[in-house]
Design a protein around this motif. Sequence first.
Motif, PDB file in Angstrom:
ATOM      1  N   ALA A  86       0.812  -1.223   0.000  1.00  9.66           N
ATOM      2  CA  ALA A  86       0.000   0.000   0.000  1.00  9.66           C
ATOM      3  C   ALA A  86       0.842   1.269   0.000  1.00  9.66           C
ATOM      4  CB  ALA A  86      -0.940  -0.001   1.197  1.00  9.66           C
ATOM      5  N   GLY A  87       2.127   1.106   0.196  1.00  8.25           N
ATOM      6  CA  GLY A  87       3.000   2.287   0.320  1.00  8.25           C
ATOM      7  C   GLY A  87       2.920   3.176  -0.912  1.00  8.25           C
ATOM      8  N   LYS A  88       3.181   4.459  -0.707  1.00  5.92           N
ATOM      9  CA  LYS A  88       3.057   5.412  -1.812  1.00  5.92           C
ATOM     10  C   LYS A  88       4.155   5.219  -2.840  1.00  5.92           C
ATOM     11  CE  LYS A  88       1.303   8.900   1.360  1.00  5.92           C
ATOM     12  NZ  LYS A  88       1.989   8.425   2.577  1.00  5.92           N
ATOM     13  N   HIS A 130      -3.957   3.613  -2.162  1.00  2.98           N
ATOM     14  CA  HIS A 130      -4.726   4.474  -3.077  1.00  2.98           C
ATOM     15  C   HIS A 130      -4.779   3.953  -4.509  1.00  2.98           C
ATOM     16  CE1 HIS A 130      -0.663   6.041  -2.354  1.00  2.98           C
ATOM     17  NE2 HIS A 130      -0.617   6.137  -3.656  1.00  2.98           N
ATOM     18  N   GLY A 131      -3.795   3.171  -4.933  1.00  3.81           N
ATOM     19  CA  GLY A 131      -3.840   2.605  -6.284  1.00  3.81           C
ATOM     20  C   GLY A 131      -4.553   1.255  -6.305  1.00  3.81           C
ATOM     21  N   ALA A 132      -5.360   1.009  -5.287  1.00  4.74           N
ATOM     22  CA  ALA A 132      -5.972  -0.304  -5.087  1.00  4.74           C
ATOM     23  C   ALA A 132      -6.623  -0.894  -6.332  1.00  4.74           C
ATOM     24  CB  ALA A 132      -6.991  -0.215  -3.965  1.00  4.74           C
ATOM     25  N   GLU A 133      -7.445  -0.064  -7.001  1.00 10.62           N
ATOM     26  CA  GLU A 133      -8.200  -0.583  -8.142  1.00 10.62           C
ATOM     27  C   GLU A 133      -7.256  -1.032  -9.252  1.00 10.62           C
ATOM     28  OE1 GLU A 133     -11.276  -1.469  -8.095  1.00 10.62           O
ATOM     29  OE2 GLU A 133     -11.193  -0.755  -6.018  1.00 10.62           O
ATOM     30  N   TYR A 153      -7.885  -9.021  -1.071  1.00  4.92           N
ATOM     31  CA  TYR A 153      -7.301  -7.690  -0.887  1.00  4.92           C
ATOM     32  C   TYR A 153      -7.920  -6.990   0.306  1.00  4.92           C
ATOM     33  CZ  TYR A 153      -5.238  -8.160  -5.503  1.00  4.92           C
ATOM     34  OH  TYR A 153      -4.488  -8.588  -6.563  1.00  4.92           O
ATOM     35  N   VAL A 154      -7.100  -6.269   1.042  1.00  4.88           N
ATOM     36  CA  VAL A 154      -7.654  -5.377   2.066  1.00  4.88           C
ATOM     37  C   VAL A 154      -7.084  -3.987   1.809  1.00  4.88           C
ATOM     38  CG1 VAL A 154      -8.001  -7.157   3.835  1.00  4.88           C
ATOM     39  CG2 VAL A 154      -5.859  -5.861   3.785  1.00  4.88           C
ATOM     40  N   LEU A 155      -7.873  -2.999   2.165  1.00  2.00           N
ATOM     41  CA  LEU A 155      -7.506  -1.624   1.868  1.00  2.00           C
ATOM     42  C   LEU A 155      -6.890  -0.938   3.084  1.00  2.00           C
ATOM     43  CD1 LEU A 155      -7.738   0.611  -0.324  1.00  2.00           C
ATOM     44  CD2 LEU A 155      -9.908   1.252   0.744  1.00  2.00           C
ATOM     45  N   GLN A 156      -5.771  -0.283   2.849  1.00  2.73           N
ATOM     46  CA  GLN A 156      -5.196   0.596   3.876  1.00  2.73           C
ATOM     47  C   GLN A 156      -5.349   2.015   3.326  1.00  2.73           C
ATOM     48  OE1 GLN A 156      -0.937   0.744   4.181  1.00  2.73           O
ATOM     49  NE2 GLN A 156      -0.977   1.333   6.344  1.00  2.73           N
TER      50      GLN A 156
END
Length: 459
Positions: free
Chosen positions: A11-13, A55-58, A71-74
């Motif tokens: 999830a890191g930027k 943030h780029g999950a999709e 998948y889990v969202l942070q």
Amino acid sequence: MNDTFAVILAAGKGTRMKSKLYKVLHPVCGKPMVQHVIDSLSHLKLQETIVVVGHGAEEVKERVSTEGISYVLQEEQLGTGHAVKMAKERLQDRLGDTLILCGDTPLITTETLQSFIHFHQKEKADVTVLTTQLEDPTGYGRIVRNAAGEVNRIVEQKDANEEEKQIKEINTGVYLFSNEQLMDSLNKIQNNNSQGEYYLTDCIQILFEKGKKVLAYLTNDPDETMGVNDRVALAEAEQIMKKRINQKHMRAGVTIIDPQSTYIGTEVEIGSDTILHPGTIIMGKTQIGQECVIGPHTELRDAEVGDQSVIQHSVVMESYVGKATSVGPFAYIRPGSEIGDGCKVGDFVEVKNSKIGNGSKIPHLSYVGDAEIGQAVNMGCGSITVNYDGQKKHLTQVGDGSFVGCNVNLIAPVEIGAGSYIAAGSTITDSTPSQSFAIARERQVTKENYAERIKGKKK
Ligand code: UD1
Ligand code: CA
């Protein structure tokens, strides 16, 4: 045996990549980094693999395989410890161990993970950290051991004092925790460090102080655990992965003249005694038969090539090339093409979405698009299909054994019957029956001694 779960932190930027593309989607040898990590787990028979995305999950879900993955969202990237917490609901109350990896370590191998897990289970550890020794450990978390050699804690580069910075044993970012101890220590981590983040690495100290069994498993291949944080590391990872892939093919009987300049994707299959010349790039799900000659300077993506074919200085995309067929130099085979056995597609020929029957030849300077060319057809130099009327694409069919002369325009839709001849320079607008001859061009006018008059005029 306990169940084993996996959490991949992705999830890191990826700020240091300075990219619009989400860090873990940057490809190494044609495959997104995080997909490499996922694939390294595929033989480990894990209970469940959870990828933490931000943030780029999709985009990640779209570009990365979802088979057996959840998948889990942070939503906010508050640190690696916070990221693992996002998977808490899935892991708590489930007996077993959880393997934690980073989505930016694409070079990790299944073999290393297997021995790592084996070590942890044999030692009945509460947590094991995969570590390695680096000549230059800059940027990594350091493994701080006490006088007895026990792992006490991990200190991040940014929080380390001068003495700690000298430590060469680093945290690779791969851990195996007992679920119970992971849940317990995650509840205790805080963000009072130089980056204001919740560090997963702090769980180590928490568990050590709790008297739990904290171990390190040292690998001696630092390449494998390299974390890709910027483009310099990305290029290094590409080199290492490329070398691994090339060596695998060479050991399986493929000749690679210049491995330095040969790029092969992870899913490519190549038959033995095939020779790859310099400057060759083979990507996607390409399959190449035996005894082929590919390159120099050739790019294949999602192509299938039969045995004994030769492809030089050419590009082949999403297409099939049969056996003993020669392509190039300087041919461009675009998606949807099927070229038969014993064909020749020569220099400066473009083929798109077309079928070419066995034994047919398109030797030079042609465009064949949206066409069905039969067997043993000869398409003369410069012959082209006129497939597009500005709105729609139309089909051109050329029957078996036909001979299309040089510089012929076949205006689609049009069908040339089998065994026909088309005179050179013809513009064919109407279909022809089989065994016919068609000529469609102006008759030539020759004026004798006319040259003198032209010269006279010029004066
Ligand atoms: C981390 C480790 C460091 C180790 C190194 C190995 C911590 C605090 N540090 O540092 O000890 O040597 O990896 O490569 O864990 N991520 C999230 N959410 C977040 C933050 C990060 O999912 O909020 C993901 C990133 O996408 C990345 C991974 O976690 O895949 C590691 O994060 P990164 O920022 O690269 O950590 P490092 O500084 O490399
Ligand atoms: Ca990293």
